[in-house]
Design a protein around this motif. Structure first.
Motif, PDB file in Angstrom:
ATOM      1  N   GLU A   1      41.756  49.950  35.903  1.00  7.91           N
ATOM      2  CA  GLU A   1      42.235  50.781  36.938  1.00  7.91           C
ATOM      3  C   GLU A   1      43.405  51.533  36.315  1.00  7.91           C
ATOM      4  O   GLU A   1      44.557  50.835  35.931  1.00  7.91           O
ATOM      5  CB  GLU A   1      42.623  50.346  38.276  1.00  7.91           C
ATOM      6  CG  GLU A   1      42.722  51.163  39.345  1.00  7.91           C
ATOM      7  CD  GLU A   1      43.129  50.724  40.511  1.00  7.91           C
ATOM      8  OE1 GLU A   1      43.608  51.505  41.567  1.00  7.91           O
ATOM      9  OE2 GLU A   1      43.219  49.512  40.906  1.00  7.91           O
ATOM     10  N   VAL A   2      43.362  53.046  36.415  1.00  2.67           N
ATOM     11  CA  VAL A   2      44.759  53.530  36.127  1.00  2.67           C
ATOM     12  C   VAL A   2      44.778  54.445  37.228  1.00  2.67           C
ATOM     13  O   VAL A   2      44.297  55.013  38.127  1.00  2.67           O
ATOM     14  CB  VAL A   2      44.623  54.445  34.778  1.00  2.67           C
ATOM     15  CG1 VAL A   2      44.165  53.456  33.796  1.00  2.67           C
ATOM     16  CG2 VAL A   2      43.316  55.277  34.966  1.00  2.67           C
ATOM     17  N   ASP A   3      46.197  55.007  37.360  1.00  5.86           N
ATOM     18  CA  ASP A   3      46.720  56.015  38.274  1.00  5.86           C
ATOM     19  C   ASP A   3      46.589  57.532  37.642  1.00  5.86           C
ATOM     20  O   ASP A   3      47.270  57.853  36.591  1.00  5.86           O
ATOM     21  CB  ASP A   3      48.211  55.877  38.483  1.00  5.86           C
ATOM     22  CG  ASP A   3      48.529  56.918  39.599  1.00  5.86           C
ATOM     23  OD1 ASP A   3      47.939  57.650  40.032  1.00  5.86           O
ATOM     24  OD2 ASP A   3      49.785  56.616  39.810  1.00  5.86           O
ATOM     25  N   PRO A   4      45.790  58.298  38.112  1.00  4.82           N
ATOM     26  CA  PRO A   4      45.165  59.518  37.437  1.00  4.82           C
ATOM     27  C   PRO A   4      46.453  60.648  37.860  1.00  4.82           C
ATOM     28  O   PRO A   4      46.332  61.699  37.110  1.00  4.82           O
ATOM     29  CB  PRO A   4      44.344  59.841  37.923  1.00  4.82           C
ATOM     30  CG  PRO A   4      43.886  59.223  39.337  1.00  4.82           C
ATOM     31  CD  PRO A   4      44.643  58.159  39.178  1.00  4.82           C
ATOM     32  N   GLY A   5      47.066  60.466  38.912  1.00  3.72           N
ATOM     33  CA  GLY A   5      48.226  61.571  39.448  1.00  3.72           C
ATOM     34  C   GLY A   5      47.127  62.576  40.178  1.00  3.72           C
ATOM     35  O   GLY A   5      47.963  63.636  40.160  1.00  3.72           O
ATOM     36  N   CYS A   6      46.379  62.460  40.405  1.00  2.00           N
ATOM     37  CA  CYS A   6      45.403  63.471  41.278  1.00  2.00           C
ATOM     38  C   CYS A   6      44.265  62.696  41.967  1.00  2.00           C
ATOM     39  O   CYS A   6      44.162  61.592  41.954  1.00  2.00           O
ATOM     40  CB  CYS A   6      44.900  64.565  40.421  1.00  2.00           C
ATOM     41  SG  CYS A   6      43.545  63.751  38.964  1.00  2.00           S
ATOM     42  N   ARG A   7      43.564  63.613  42.890  1.00  8.16           N
ATOM     43  CA  ARG A   7      42.424  63.096  43.291  1.00  8.16           C
ATOM     44  C   ARG A   7      41.017  63.603  42.947  1.00  8.16           C
ATOM     45  O   ARG A   7      40.952  64.348  42.489  1.00  8.16           O
ATOM     46  CB  ARG A   7      42.647  63.828  45.103  1.00  8.16           C
ATOM     47  CG  ARG A   7      43.770  62.983  45.734  1.00  8.16           C
ATOM     48  CD  ARG A   7      43.927  63.545  47.097  1.00  8.16           C
ATOM     49  NE  ARG A   7      44.851  63.167  47.869  1.00  8.16           N
ATOM     50  CZ  ARG A   7      45.157  61.972  48.463  1.00  8.16           C
ATOM     51  NH1 ARG A   7      44.281  61.003  48.600  1.00  8.16           N
ATOM     52  NH2 ARG A   7      46.421  61.541  48.967  1.00  8.16           N
ATOM     53  N   GLY A   8      40.122  62.731  43.184  1.00  6.10           N
ATOM     54  CA  GLY A   8      38.731  63.239  42.746  1.00  6.10           C
ATOM     55  C   GLY A   8      38.187  63.778  43.771  1.00  6.10           C
ATOM     56  O   GLY A   8      38.153  64.032  44.851  1.00  6.10           O
TER      57      GLY A   8
END
Length: 282
Positions: free
Chosen positions: A267-274
């Protein structure tokens, strides 16, 4: 930046087919060569796993019926997990091929690609599986068909041939007809091979980079935007999950490499929403 390895007892030979289930608050994914479906419950990090009778590329939830539609061997099947049952709905592909990756669109159809078992010849195809259980070949000649991703309005569809290191783009009509195949991105040396993909809410395309140990975002214009490095080389798929669609989960493969975290789920933090996940309406 957040980088988390999901704790569990086993690693995937070939992790793939990530699916966010909002109604279960869970992430599903497959181990193609390990012949398993896995589930991570977000509430408590519990991981469950079911063995299935064949190589399994993907699972997609059904809208109005229990269970899933799945790509099992070269077939499209109805699948339940408790207990495991399989019903063949379509068997459209060539001998020696298998299903590899798929997505559902907003109309409730499934778009699925196939490949040969060894990934060598151009025998793979791209199919549309309609809600009446009809499978239609819409494109052909793939070595390793991979990573469908579909825009929120359903008018643009992305598909990959990992063997050619190329991501394609199609215009799509409401009835599921596709326009000509266009090149969206050709991967350069050092980028790895494009694998599974997902779109964010701004139209950015996140691509798992096999052999390069990262996921990379491309802008809607096809410009390489940013990357997140991961502690495994064979990165295979990614999906946004969680109630806010702001958590990015990433699969990998242990087959053919000697790496401590090969085959792990990250799991990573993408800094945006999907973008939202769709279900099959048949």
């Amino acid at each position: 930046m957040l980088l988390r390895t999901i704790p569990r007892e086993r690693r995937d030979m070939l992790g793939e087919g990530l699916l966010w289930s909002a109604r279960e608050d869970a992430v599903y994914w497959t181990d193609i060569l390990g012949r398993r479906v896995n589930r991570l419950r977000l509430a408590d990090d519990r991981v469950d796993s079911w063995e299935v009778p064949g190589t399994i590329g993907w699972v997609i939830e059904r809208e109005d019926q229990p269970g899933f539609i799945a790509g099992l061997d070269r077939r499209i099947v109805a699948l339940t997990l408790d207990p495991v049952t399989v019903e063949t709905l379509a068997d459209p592909d060539r001998d020696g091929n298998r299903m590899n990756d798929a997505k559902a669109d907003a109309a409730g159809r499934i778009w699925a690609g196939t490949m040969s078992m060894d990934g060598e010849g151009p025998s793979g195809s791209f199919y549309r599986f309609d809600t009446d259980h009809t499978a239609t070949r819409v494109d052909d000649g793939y070595r390793i068909a991979n990573g469908p991703a579909i825009s929120a309005d359903g008018r643009m569809l992305f598909h990959t041939d990992s063997g050619l290191r190329t991501v394609y783009r199609f215009a799509a009509d409401e009835d599921g007809a596709l326009g000509p195949r266009e090149v969206f991105v050709r991967f350069e040396d050092g980028w790895g091979d494009p694998d599974g993909m997902t779109l964010d809410a701004e139209g950015g395309l996140w691509i798992a980079c096999w052999g390069a140990g990262r996921v990379t975002r491309f802008t809607p214009e096809g410009k390489r935007d940013r990357s997140i490095d991961l502690p495994a080389s064979q990165i295979t798929n990614c999906t946004f999950a969680g109630p806010g669609l702001d958590r990015l989960f990433v699969t990998s493969a242990a087959d053919g490499v000697d790496e401590p975290l090969g085959g792990a789920l990250f799991e990573v933090d993408p800094g945006c929403r999907g973008a939202p996940t769709h279900r099959y309406r048949g």
